[in-house]
Design a protein around this motif. Structure first.
Motif, PDB file in Angstrom:
ATOM      1  N   VAL A 270     -33.847  23.311 -17.451  1.00  0.00           N
ATOM      2  CA  VAL A 270     -33.754  21.866 -17.631  1.00  0.00           C
ATOM      3  C   VAL A 270     -33.070  21.198 -16.443  1.00  0.00           C
ATOM      4  CG1 VAL A 270     -32.763  20.019 -19.062  1.00  0.00           C
ATOM      5  CG2 VAL A 270     -33.767  22.041 -20.150  1.00  0.00           C
TER       6      VAL A 270
ATOM      7  N   TRP B  32     -37.109  22.972 -28.498  1.00  0.00           N
ATOM      8  CA  TRP B  32     -37.029  22.746 -27.056  1.00  0.00           C
ATOM      9  C   TRP B  32     -36.705  21.285 -26.717  1.00  0.00           C
ATOM     10  CZ3 TRP B  32     -35.630  24.874 -22.920  1.00  0.00           C
ATOM     11  CH2 TRP B  32     -36.006  24.410 -21.664  1.00  0.00           C
TER      12      TRP B  32
ATOM     13  N   GLN C  18     -33.381  19.982 -24.691  1.00  0.00           N
ATOM     14  CA  GLN C  18     -33.403  19.153 -23.487  1.00  0.00           C
ATOM     15  C   GLN C  18     -32.541  17.899 -23.666  1.00  0.00           C
ATOM     16  OE1 GLN C  18     -37.408  19.189 -21.262  1.00  0.00           O
ATOM     17  NE2 GLN C  18     -37.946  19.627 -23.391  1.00  0.00           N
TER      18      GLN C  18
END
Length: 187
Positions: A141, A111, A115
């Motif tokens: 995001v 994750w 991002q």
């Protein structure tokens, strides 16, 4: 016109043959999150080949990913880690889906890398396609839009209504789907 794979499992296992290309090519980065790496590579290479656009394709993986499918050593040998490719220049980015839709975004082991990738794509203003799970994750995001859990996969084309005409999410969409200020690619 030709599609050249810079790296990847299909190229290494001689299931993709690069054609000679002496013309300028678009540099495309594909972050392949699918467990079926080679199959997914071939699907994208064949689709890009149909566009008749010269391009060179580089495959990458998130540094922090713990591989549950396939041989991680083969992937690490034939793919580049995101930390290396984010220092390079590309004309386009494709991020595939991944079979992690049942997990909360923060439970996905890569994750943080995802991002960073989205932020890099925003800063570099690179043309980007997020596919399947990656599109849900990118919406989270970029716009803090949560995904909705469903019993079965939902797909299709749906009529929508603008509720926030100032949202950057709708930039470039106007009456009839066009906007005189929208960027148009000649590729």
């Amino acid at each position: 016109m030709a599609v050249q794979a810079v790296n990847g499992i299909a190229l290494a296992q001689k299931q993709w043959k690069n054609k000679l290309n002496d013309k300028q090519s678009l540099e495309i980065l594909i972050v392949n999150l699918m467990p079926t790496k080679k199959t997914t590579e071939l699907q994208f290479l064949k689709l890009l080949e149909k566009t008749k656009i010269n391009c060179r394709v580089t495959f990458a993986y998130p540094d922090s990913h713990h591989f549950h499918h396939g041989n991680s050593e083969i992937i690490k040998k034939h793919y580049l880690p995101l930390s290396k490719v984010l220092q390079q220049n590309f004309d386009g980015l494709i991020v595939t889906g991944a079979p992690v839709e049942h997990l909360d975004f923060t439970e996905v082991d890569y994750w943080d890398d995802f991002q960073k990738l989205v932020e890099w794509s925003r800063q570099t203003k690179i043309y980007t396609i997020f596919e399947c799970w990656a599109s849900q994750a990118a919406l989270k995001v970029k716009f803090d839009i949560d995904k909705l859990p469903l019993v079965a996969k939902l797909f299709g084309v749906y009529q929508a209504e603008k509720i926030d005409t100032n949202s950057s999410f709708l930039l470039g969409f106007g009456s009839g789907g066009t906007n005189s200020n929208a960027t148009v690619s000649t590729y």
